[in-house]
Design a protein around this motif. Structure first.
Motif, PDB file in Angstrom:
ATOM      1  N   VAL A   6       0.879  -1.166   0.000  1.00  0.00           N
ATOM      2  CA  VAL A   6       0.000   0.000   0.000  1.00  0.00           C
ATOM      3  C   VAL A   6       0.914   1.212   0.000  1.00  0.00           C
ATOM      4  O   VAL A   6       1.756   1.374   0.900  1.00  0.00           O
ATOM      5  CB  VAL A   6      -0.951  -0.002   1.209  1.00  0.00           C
ATOM      6  N   THR A  27      -8.594  -8.619  -1.017  1.00  0.00           N
ATOM      7  CA  THR A  27      -9.387  -7.585  -1.685  1.00  0.00           C
ATOM      8  C   THR A  27      -8.949  -6.206  -1.195  1.00  0.00           C
ATOM      9  O   THR A  27      -8.305  -6.079  -0.146  1.00  0.00           O
ATOM     10  CB  THR A  27     -10.895  -7.736  -1.391  1.00  0.00           C
ATOM     11  N   LEU A  28      -9.340  -5.201  -1.942  1.00  0.00           N
ATOM     12  CA  LEU A  28      -9.052  -3.831  -1.520  1.00  0.00           C
ATOM     13  C   LEU A  28      -9.716  -3.544  -0.175  1.00  0.00           C
ATOM     14  O   LEU A  28      -9.122  -2.897   0.682  1.00  0.00           O
ATOM     15  CB  LEU A  28      -9.530  -2.847  -2.591  1.00  0.00           C
ATOM     16  N   ALA A  31      -7.540  -4.900   2.568  1.00  0.00           N
ATOM     17  CA  ALA A  31      -6.324  -4.097   2.731  1.00  0.00           C
ATOM     18  C   ALA A  31      -6.637  -2.805   3.479  1.00  0.00           C
ATOM     19  O   ALA A  31      -5.921  -2.432   4.411  1.00  0.00           O
ATOM     20  CB  ALA A  31      -5.708  -3.792   1.361  1.00  0.00           C
ATOM     21  N   LEU A  32      -7.724  -2.140   3.097  1.00  0.00           N
ATOM     22  CA  LEU A  32      -8.069  -0.877   3.744  1.00  0.00           C
ATOM     23  C   LEU A  32      -8.500  -1.084   5.198  1.00  0.00           C
ATOM     24  O   LEU A  32      -8.227  -0.241   6.054  1.00  0.00           O
ATOM     25  CB  LEU A  32      -9.145  -0.148   2.947  1.00  0.00           C
ATOM     26  N   PHE A  52      -8.379   5.371  -5.284  1.00  0.00           N
ATOM     27  CA  PHE A  52      -7.440   4.256  -5.205  1.00  0.00           C
ATOM     28  C   PHE A  52      -7.117   3.723  -6.593  1.00  0.00           C
ATOM     29  O   PHE A  52      -7.999   3.654  -7.463  1.00  0.00           O
ATOM     30  CB  PHE A  52      -8.030   3.122  -4.355  1.00  0.00           C
ATOM     31  N   VAL A  54      -5.291   0.237  -8.224  1.00  0.00           N
ATOM     32  CA  VAL A  54      -4.782  -1.098  -7.937  1.00  0.00           C
ATOM     33  C   VAL A  54      -3.997  -1.539  -9.162  1.00  0.00           C
ATOM     34  O   VAL A  54      -4.555  -1.657 -10.263  1.00  0.00           O
ATOM     35  CB  VAL A  54      -5.916  -2.084  -7.606  1.00  0.00           C
ATOM     36  N   VAL A  59      -9.808   2.375  -9.364  1.00  0.00           N
ATOM     37  CA  VAL A  59     -10.900   1.583  -8.780  1.00  0.00           C
ATOM     38  C   VAL A  59     -12.246   2.220  -9.109  1.00  0.00           C
ATOM     39  O   VAL A  59     -13.228   1.536  -9.348  1.00  0.00           O
ATOM     40  CB  VAL A  59     -10.706   1.445  -7.252  1.00  0.00           C
ATOM     41  N   HIS A  64     -15.263  -1.956  -2.975  1.00  0.00           N
ATOM     42  CA  HIS A  64     -13.919  -2.399  -2.606  1.00  0.00           C
ATOM     43  C   HIS A  64     -13.848  -3.896  -2.336  1.00  0.00           C
ATOM     44  O   HIS A  64     -12.795  -4.508  -2.519  1.00  0.00           O
ATOM     45  CB  HIS A  64     -13.421  -1.603  -1.411  1.00  0.00           C
ATOM     46  N   VAL A  67     -12.842  -5.794  -5.556  1.00  0.00           N
ATOM     47  CA  VAL A  67     -11.555  -5.515  -6.199  1.00  0.00           C
ATOM     48  C   VAL A  67     -10.520  -6.479  -5.640  1.00  0.00           C
ATOM     49  O   VAL A  67     -10.061  -6.339  -4.502  1.00  0.00           O
ATOM     50  CB  VAL A  67     -11.133  -4.045  -5.975  1.00  0.00           C
ATOM     51  N   LEU A  69      -6.947  -8.426  -5.207  1.00  0.00           N
ATOM     52  CA  LEU A  69      -5.542  -8.042  -5.211  1.00  0.00           C
ATOM     53  C   LEU A  69      -4.693  -9.246  -5.611  1.00  0.00           C
ATOM     54  O   LEU A  69      -5.009 -10.382  -5.269  1.00  0.00           O
ATOM     55  CB  LEU A  69      -5.124  -7.532  -3.832  1.00  0.00           C
ATOM     56  N   VAL A  75      -1.351  -1.046  -4.156  1.00  0.00           N
ATOM     57  CA  VAL A  75      -2.526  -0.188  -3.965  1.00  0.00           C
ATOM     58  C   VAL A  75      -2.010   1.229  -3.737  1.00  0.00           C
ATOM     59  O   VAL A  75      -1.223   1.452  -2.805  1.00  0.00           O
ATOM     60  CB  VAL A  75      -3.361  -0.636  -2.752  1.00  0.00           C
TER      61      VAL A  75
END
Length: 84
Positions: A6, A27-28, A31-32, A52, A54, A59, A64, A67, A69, A75
């Protein structure tokens, strides 16, 4: 679980106190969630205004959670920028 980087820009970088960090996330959204857990406070507020990318792709308005990864992916966390 994929290992991703990230990367923070501008106000997000200042709030995180670092330019980038590794995370494990599929997934996003995952991660967030990990970013918010690691950096409660100002970065969590900044994320609400961010766009964001990716692996270089915007995005946009996609959920999210949808999405995915990839291993070794990136990211980019992009707060609104002023100026040109």
């Amino acid at each position: 679980m994929p290992k991703v980087t990230v990367r923070y820009w501008a106000a997000a970088k200042a709030a995180a106190g670092t330019a980038d960090e590794p995370y494990d996330a599929e997934t996003l959204a995952e991660a967030l969630a990990s970013v918010r857990e690691r950096h409660p406070g100002e970065l969590t507020r900044v994320l609400q205004r961010c766009a964001f990318l990716v692996d270089g792709a915007p995005v946009g308005t996609r959920a999210h959670e949808t999405v995915r990864l990839a291993e070794g992916g990136t990211v980019e966390v992009l707060p609104p920028f002023a100026g040109g």
